[in-house]
Design an enzyme around this catalytic site. Structure first.
Site, mmCIF file in Angstrom:
data_model
loop_
_atom_site.group_PDB
_atom_site.id
_atom_site.type_symbol
_atom_site.label_atom_id
_atom_site.label_comp_id
_atom_site.label_asym_id
_atom_site.label_seq_id
_atom_site.Cartn_x
_atom_site.Cartn_y
_atom_site.Cartn_z
ATOM 1 N N LYS A 30 0.808 -1.224 0.000
ATOM 2 C CA LYS A 30 0.000 0.000 0.000
ATOM 3 C C LYS A 30 0.842 1.275 0.000
ATOM 4 C CE LYS A 30 -4.253 -1.842 0.607
ATOM 5 N NZ LYS A 30 -5.551 -1.492 0.033
ATOM 6 N N SER A 53 -8.738 -0.364 6.414
ATOM 7 C CA SER A 53 -8.805 -1.463 7.383
ATOM 8 C C SER A 53 -7.442 -1.673 8.032
ATOM 9 C CB SER A 53 -9.235 -2.754 6.680
ATOM 10 O OG SER A 53 -8.301 -3.054 5.652
ATOM 11 N N ASN A 80 -3.624 -1.563 6.274
ATOM 12 C CA ASN A 80 -2.354 -1.355 5.600
ATOM 13 C C ASN A 80 -2.269 -0.046 4.829
ATOM 14 O OD1 ASN A 80 -0.976 -3.573 6.575
ATOM 15 N ND2 ASN A 80 -1.658 -4.927 4.929
ATOM 16 N N TYR A 121 4.250 6.607 12.976
ATOM 17 C CA TYR A 121 4.637 7.512 11.885
ATOM 18 C C TYR A 121 4.097 8.921 12.092
ATOM 19 C CZ TYR A 121 6.250 3.386 9.304
ATOM 20 O OH TYR A 121 6.897 2.247 8.909
ATOM 21 N N GLY A 133 -9.437 -3.492 -4.894
ATOM 22 C CA GLY A 133 -9.068 -3.660 -6.298
ATOM 23 C C GLY A 133 -7.949 -2.761 -6.804
ATOM 24 N N GLY A 134 -7.326 -1.973 -5.927
ATOM 25 C CA GLY A 134 -6.274 -1.064 -6.372
ATOM 26 C C GLY A 134 -5.084 -1.797 -6.967
ATOM 27 N N LYS A 170 10.008 -18.979 5.833
ATOM 28 C CA LYS A 170 10.491 -18.131 6.934
ATOM 29 C C LYS A 170 10.151 -16.664 6.667
ATOM 30 C CE LYS A 170 12.408 -21.902 8.322
ATOM 31 N NZ LYS A 170 11.604 -22.824 9.106
ATOM 32 N N SER A 213 1.185 -9.735 -0.375
ATOM 33 C CA SER A 213 0.875 -8.306 -0.290
ATOM 34 C C SER A 213 1.291 -7.615 1.000
ATOM 35 C CB SER A 213 -0.610 -8.072 -0.543
ATOM 36 O OG SER A 213 -1.378 -8.866 0.345
#
Lengths: 328, 327
Positions: A56, A85, A87, A122, A187-188, A279, A313
């Site tokens: 993202k 939601s 990420n 952040y 869907g991005g 891993k 992802s």
């Protein structure tokens, strides 16, 4: 330089230039055990290694960066707001920090704790809401108070172009690619990556993967028109329960070859395999593509496919929850 | 049998030739957060990605390969036996299977389930015993007497150690301007092999070992000037390091190793959590001990001048199902 109105190969290549030196050009890894189970060579694009822990960041950084450049003449203090939601909130928070912009993110109460912590670390402002139906109202309130620019995590064309850069990288990193599989929620990623790949190598198949219980993309493709559930489905893959948006739908409808659905157990099995054999720390949403690649329905479709890329992802998962996430 | 009696740069280079195409030349990864926390640039060698899930495969493969070559036509009747806390059993089982050779493993009964399962999945037979050095030795002898199997020592056998040393050669190529390398120490095979490789080529590079405080036989041995061994295995969360420093590794340690750093159980768990959460990689507690060492106050005090430090993440074989108990 304004926000692009649409997503093309050019906008994706531009995004690649914007991201260079900022987003990580993540490695592609392989695993003999998984090749054996899948019956073909699998190439895993490790977006769990991406900044902020998921792909993202790419779309968020492209969008925020372009916003800053278009804002330069005015020198106005910039705020951005997004709903997520998890990420995309992490990606937007980091992108904003790196670009010197204030970020406000709206997240559901039940978002994974680690994602909330990352957002706060952040320096973004975090607003939690019980119901997703309340998000639009909350975003409006933030905009009224701060003048923040709303950047959709999956429907903004600059965000989609940013995600599409994974498609460009895959074509460079994986020789003789037959197909690519990736999870689909809003869907991005699927819209951007399919546009990149089909523009350059239309023979490469592009597939989405989603939980059976959140099969909006499948039903949309089947019906020929966008379909979204009126409730939010519950899946262990918490990042992909949202339905496809109106913008991403047009790209998916035109560029995607098919969508595969997987059960909750198949997702858990894929989690276990990737964690134990490769891993890699991955989250459930992150391995939906892996689950699809190992599924019977994919095997039936993939006859003759030798080299299949699968996008992992993201890897933002609460470690304390990991054992229960693996329990079948 | 054609095993060299010592570990030299030459035997490590020969091992590299033997291993080429069979072991993974694992990547070196960096992470901004870890750099910030440690105050220097860290280069993490990802042996968690190695075949069988740890660096042990390197030494095991080299040893089995040389044994098979020297046995020629009778190689397929070869049987091997080894005692291991876990990862060497996995590595040797896999190396044996690849060469078509039978393997028998002896492991302590408190070894992680995933390590036992992996050894079994590669066709090795498994005997469990009490977690004590003499128990393992006794059981290995029993198996040897019963099967005629050749004993492959994970700690003392020079071609195992030479195989592990290939990580040193790779690090010299992968890490620019390397000042130091830090790695976990159990029986000392990795420390010996890597220190021989690195000190032979670039003697100015510091070589450091890292140990749990509760299992600090290498640190104690260096301090005393003679090899120290725990009679009963300590119980560190770093289960792979509960063994004692071997005799052969000890002969190299005083001349090749610059220092040993010890870390607490909490420091090990914290380091493991950091790598899982920030780098998205699965490593086992033993695998995190080098990271724990570079983050420690004693490292900052005694090795603070090192700017580019390689840290070996030795393995990733951990029972994820009991993660909450471990962390």
């Amino acid at each position: 330089m304004n926000t692009n109105a649409e997503v093309t190969l050019q906008t994706i290549e531009e995004a690649a230039r914007t991201l260079a030196g900022h987003a990580i050009r993540t490695p592609v890894e392989t695993c003999e055990t998984l090749d054996l189970l899948a019956g073909r060579k699998l190439f895993f694009k490790c977006e769990n290694f991406q900044k902020s822990g998921a792909f993202k960041f790419r779309g968020a950084f492209n969008a925020v960066s372009r916003l800053v450049r278009s804002n330069e003449p005015t020198q106005r203090e910039l705020h951005v707001v997004g709903d997520s939601s998890g990420n995309y909130a992490c990606g937007l928070a980091l992108a904003a920090r790196l670009c010197g912009v204030s970020a406000h993110v709206v997240m559901p109460n039940n978002a994974p704790e680690c994602k909330k912590q990352i957002v706060l670390s952040y320096g973004a402002t975090l607003i939690q809401r019980e119901r997703r139906q309340d998000f639009p109202q909350t975003i409006k309130q933030v905009q009224e108070m701060t003048g923040a620019v709303y950047i959709s995590g999956s429907q903004n064309p600059d965000v989609i172009s940013g995600q599409g850069t994974m498609g460009l990288e895959l074509l460079q990193q994986v020789p003789d690619l037959d197909a690519v599989i990736m999870p689909v929620g809003g869907g991005g990623m699927l819209a951007g990556v399919s546009m990149a790949i089909k523009s350059i190598c239309p023979d490469v198949r592009v597939y989405g993967a989603e939980p059976e219980v959140a099969n909006q993309a499948t039903l949309s493709l089947q019906n020929g028109e966008r379909f979204v559930y009126s409730y939010v489905p519950r899946s262990i893959a918490d990042g992909v329960v949202a339905g496809i948006g109106p913008v991403t739908w047009t790209y998916i409808r035109d560029n995607v070859d098919d969508i595969f659905t997987v059960t909750e157990d198949e997702i858990k099995n894929a989690m276990r395999l990737v964690s134990e054999r490769m891993k890699l720390v991955v989250e459930p949403s992150g391995v939906v593509g892996v689950a699809a690649a190992l599924s019977d329905s994919f095997r039936a479709r993939a006859v003759g496919f030798k080299n299949v890329a699968v996008i992992l992802s993201g890897g933002n998962v609460d470690l304390q929850k990991l054992p229960e996430l693996l329990l079948m | 049998m054609d095993a060299d009696n010592v570990v030299t740069l030459k035997t490590v280079q020969k091992a590299a030739d033997t291993l080429s195409g069979h072991v993974i030349m694992t990547p070196v990864q960096t992470d901004e957060t870890l750099d910030l926390l440690s105050g220097r640039r860290l280069y993490l060698k990802c042996e968690n990605f190695q075949k069988s899930g740890s660096f042990k495969f390197r030494g095991a493969y080299n040893a089995v390969s040389r044994l098979v070559n020297s046995n020629g036509s009778t190689a397929n009747r070869l049987e091997l036996v080894a005692g291991s806390t876990g990862n060497f059993a996995c590595g040797l089982a896999m190396a044996a299977e690849l060469h078509g050779v039978t393997a028998h493993m002896v492991m302590p009964d408190n070894s992680p389930e995933c390590k036992r399962q992996m050894a079994l999945s590669h066709g090795a037979s498994l005997t469990l015993c009490e977690p004590a050095a003499q128990e393992i030795a006794r059981t290995v002898n029993q198996v040897r007497d019963a099967t005629g199997a050749i004993f492959i020592s994970g700690a003392e056998r020079p071609d195992v150690i030479a195989g592990h040393g290939t990580m040193g050669l790779e690090l010299l190529r992968q890490v620019p301007d390397m000042d130091a390398v830090v790695m976990p120490v159990g029986t000392g095979g990795m420390l010996t092999g890597v220190s021989v490789a690195i000190k032979s080529i670039c003697p100015e590079i510091r070589v450091y070992g890292a140990e749990p405080e509760v299992s600090n036989c290498a640190a104690m041995s260096l301090e005393k000037g003679e090899r120290y061994a725990f009679p009963r295995f300590p119980q560190s969360v770093a289960d792979g390091l509960n063994g004692n420093i071997g005799k052969l590794p000890w002969t190299y340690m005083q001349s090749n190793v610059d220092d040993i750093f010890t870390v607490s159980e909490d420091e090990i768990k914290n380091a493991m959590r950091l790598v899982w959460e920030r780098m998205q990689m699965v490593i086992e507690p033993s695998g995190a001990v080098g990271v724990a060492a570079v983050l420690s106050d004693s490292f900052k005090a005694r090795a603070g001048g090192c700017k580019n430090v390689a840290v070996i993440l030795s393995g990733g074989n951990v029972d994820i199902d009991i993660l909450s108990k471990i962390l």
